[in-house]
Design a protein around this motif. Structure first.
Motif, mmCIF file in Angstrom:
data_model
loop_
_atom_site.group_PDB
_atom_site.id
_atom_site.type_symbol
_atom_site.label_atom_id
_atom_site.label_comp_id
_atom_site.label_asym_id
_atom_site.label_seq_id
_atom_site.Cartn_x
_atom_site.Cartn_y
_atom_site.Cartn_z
ATOM 1 N N LYS A 9 34.221 119.087 67.873
ATOM 2 C CA LYS A 9 33.054 119.106 68.762
ATOM 3 C C LYS A 9 31.925 118.219 68.239
ATOM 4 O O LYS A 9 30.991 117.892 68.978
ATOM 5 C CB LYS A 9 32.551 120.531 68.962
ATOM 6 N N GLU A 10 32.002 117.828 66.966
ATOM 7 C CA GLU A 10 30.972 116.982 66.367
ATOM 8 C C GLU A 10 31.218 115.496 66.576
ATOM 9 O O GLU A 10 30.407 114.671 66.160
ATOM 10 C CB GLU A 10 30.874 117.275 64.867
ATOM 11 N N LEU A 11 32.310 115.131 67.195
ATOM 12 C CA LEU A 11 32.590 113.716 67.463
ATOM 13 C C LEU A 11 31.552 113.157 68.442
ATOM 14 O O LEU A 11 31.373 113.687 69.532
ATOM 15 C CB LEU A 11 33.988 113.545 68.054
ATOM 16 N N GLY A 12 30.900 112.083 68.046
ATOM 17 C CA GLY A 12 29.900 111.460 68.907
ATOM 18 C C GLY A 12 30.487 110.341 69.739
ATOM 19 O O GLY A 12 31.655 109.961 69.585
ATOM 20 N N PRO A 13 29.707 109.761 70.647
ATOM 21 C CA PRO A 13 30.189 108.702 71.535
ATOM 22 C C PRO A 13 30.786 107.505 70.790
ATOM 23 O O PRO A 13 31.802 106.947 71.219
ATOM 24 C CB PRO A 13 28.928 108.298 72.321
ATOM 25 N N GLU A 14 30.161 107.107 69.677
ATOM 26 C CA GLU A 14 30.677 105.957 68.928
ATOM 27 C C GLU A 14 32.052 106.256 68.338
ATOM 28 O O GLU A 14 32.980 105.435 68.420
ATOM 29 C CB GLU A 14 29.704 105.571 67.805
ATOM 30 N N ALA A 15 32.204 107.443 67.759
ATOM 31 C CA ALA A 15 33.489 107.814 67.169
ATOM 32 C C ALA A 15 34.568 107.919 68.248
ATOM 33 O O ALA A 15 35.716 107.494 68.040
ATOM 34 C CB ALA A 15 33.353 109.133 66.425
ATOM 35 N N LEU A 16 34.219 108.490 69.393
ATOM 36 C CA LEU A 16 35.187 108.603 70.479
ATOM 37 C C LEU A 16 35.648 107.225 70.946
ATOM 38 O O LEU A 16 36.842 107.005 71.199
ATOM 39 C CB LEU A 16 34.565 109.371 71.653
ATOM 40 N N ALA A 17 34.722 106.290 71.043
ATOM 41 C CA ALA A 17 35.065 104.935 71.468
ATOM 42 C C ALA A 17 35.948 104.250 70.425
ATOM 43 O O ALA A 17 36.911 103.543 70.780
ATOM 44 C CB ALA A 17 33.795 104.121 71.696
ATOM 45 N N GLN A 18 35.647 104.450 69.138
ATOM 46 C CA GLN A 18 36.465 103.866 68.084
ATOM 47 C C GLN A 18 37.887 104.426 68.129
ATOM 48 O O GLN A 18 38.865 103.681 68.000
ATOM 49 C CB GLN A 18 35.835 104.157 66.715
ATOM 50 N N TRP A 19 37.985 105.725 68.278
ATOM 51 C CA TRP A 19 39.296 106.387 68.330
ATOM 52 C C TRP A 19 40.130 105.828 69.478
ATOM 53 O O TRP A 19 41.304 105.461 69.304
ATOM 54 C CB TRP A 19 39.073 107.884 68.494
ATOM 55 N N ARG A 20 39.532 105.753 70.660
ATOM 56 C CA ARG A 20 40.274 105.279 71.835
ATOM 57 C C ARG A 20 40.679 103.815 71.693
ATOM 58 O O ARG A 20 41.756 103.406 72.139
ATOM 59 C CB ARG A 20 39.445 105.497 73.093
#
Length: 353
Positions: A9-20
């Motif tokens: 739940k602590e994943l932010g927008p930048e991390a989500l974009a990097q992951w994808r």
């Protein structure tokens, strides 16, 4: 190597974009079970869910911490893939990964080729239907590989229509009544075969419901159904992420067994995928006849352990080595016993957590 361990739940927008972006760049890591969406849905149900963020977003690993000794991939045992999502050339220290999760070892199954530092004990294939070229190309490949299966399935389909009337196939966002009927059938099937009641386990059911409610374009559930006169005969619940459709739960009304309605539905669903920008339909691992019959290729997945210097890691490697030795025995039934026992134990550990 820098490691930060957080709750999904602590994943932010930048991390989500990097992951994808990392998933998009890999040919083998695009499964719905390796998405940040899956990690967050599991995390919404399990307090022990964790994500290891490697080198400020160069890699991501979603896990669940069962005890101070062991972790598993996020969502185990209902996730068909476990892996670190990163570029293939990223070097990851197994001991450091375990230390970040505060465990002695990480037990993993169904790990595709990539950067995960797994001590692989064995491998099995996930059955894939390649659909990037469209329905006609898939059907041509299927007829070439499985001509008798296609002939028999078509014959049963014609008899099905003659005996029962108009058969309606549909693909849609999940509808609650049909979704519940599918789970009722599946739970009854597991009970008849003496298997653990996986889908009735409270945390598993909460994750399943969370996928049902999730409507993001990056990840969503798709329900395929086969009906006659508005009566549901068979259903399949799948997860879709990007250009991958992963079959998850399939069941049917046993009254119609002779027509193989589950197989009829699965074949139709693959055709639907081929016409709706899906590059592959992943049936997952498991030596089920319908998976072999509908697939056009396999992706090999490893199973084993990730660990540094630890007692629990050494114990796991020893038992896995014994299993591998037994599986080389000439008697197939005897050779399969250790693997079945270990899978059953892993299943019960994960469900009880």
């Amino acid at each position: 190597m820098r490691l930060e361990t957080i709750h999904p739940k602590e994943l932010g927008p930048e991390a989500l974009a990097q992951w994808r972006a990392l998933q998009h760049a890999s040919a083998t890591l695009q499964s719905p079970y390796l998405t940040p969406d899956w990690a967050q849905l599991v995390g919404a149900t399990r307090d022990d869910a964790r994500v290891c963020v490697i080198d400020d977003g160069a890699g991501f690993f979603a896990a669940q911490r069962l005890s101070r000794f062991t972790a598993m991939g996020a969502g185990a045992p209902i996730s068909d893939y476990n892996a670190i999502v990163a570029n293939a050339d990223l070097r990851i220290d197994a001991g450091a990964l375990c230390k970040a999760l505060k465990v002695g070892r990480i037990d993993l199954t169904h790990v595709p080729q990539g950067p995960t530092p797994i001590s692989a004990i064995g491998a099995e294939g996930s059955w894939i239907a390649e659909t990037a070229g469209g329905r006609d190309l898939y059907e041509a490949a299927l007829k070439q590989r499985r001509s008798e299966f296609v002939r028999q399935t078509d014959k049963k389909g014609r008899k099905f229509a003659r005996d029962c009337g108009y058969i309606e196939f549909r693909a849609s966002a999940p509808e609650r009544a049909e979704f519940e009927q599918l789970l009722t059938w599946k739970n009854a099937q597991l009970k008849r075969s003496g298997q653990p009641d996986i889908w009735a386990t409270p945390w598993v059911r909460r994750v399943l419901d969370a996928t049902f409610e999730h409507r993001a374009t990056s990840f969503n559930g798709v329900l395929f159904s086969l009906s006659i006169d508005q009566r549901l005969i068979a259903a399949a619940y799948c997860l879709r992420a990007g250009k991958v459709l992963h079959f998850w739960i399939v069941a049917h009304d046993s009254e119609y067994d002779s027509y193989s309605p589950g197989v009829q539905l699965a074949r139709w669903a693959v055709g639907w995928a081929a016409e709706n920008s899906i590059a592959e339909v992943d049936f997952g691992p498991g030596d089920y006849q319908y998976k072999r019959q509908l697939s056009t290729t396999q992706r090999m997945l490893s199973y084993g352990v990730v660990s540094g210097v630890s007692v629990s890691g050494a114990v796991r490697r020893t038992t896995q080595a014994l299993r591998a030795g037994m599986e080389r025995l000439p008697n197939p039934k005897l050779a399969a016993l250790p693997g079945k026992a270990m899978r059953r134990l892993d299943l019960m550990r994960a469900l009880a957590a």
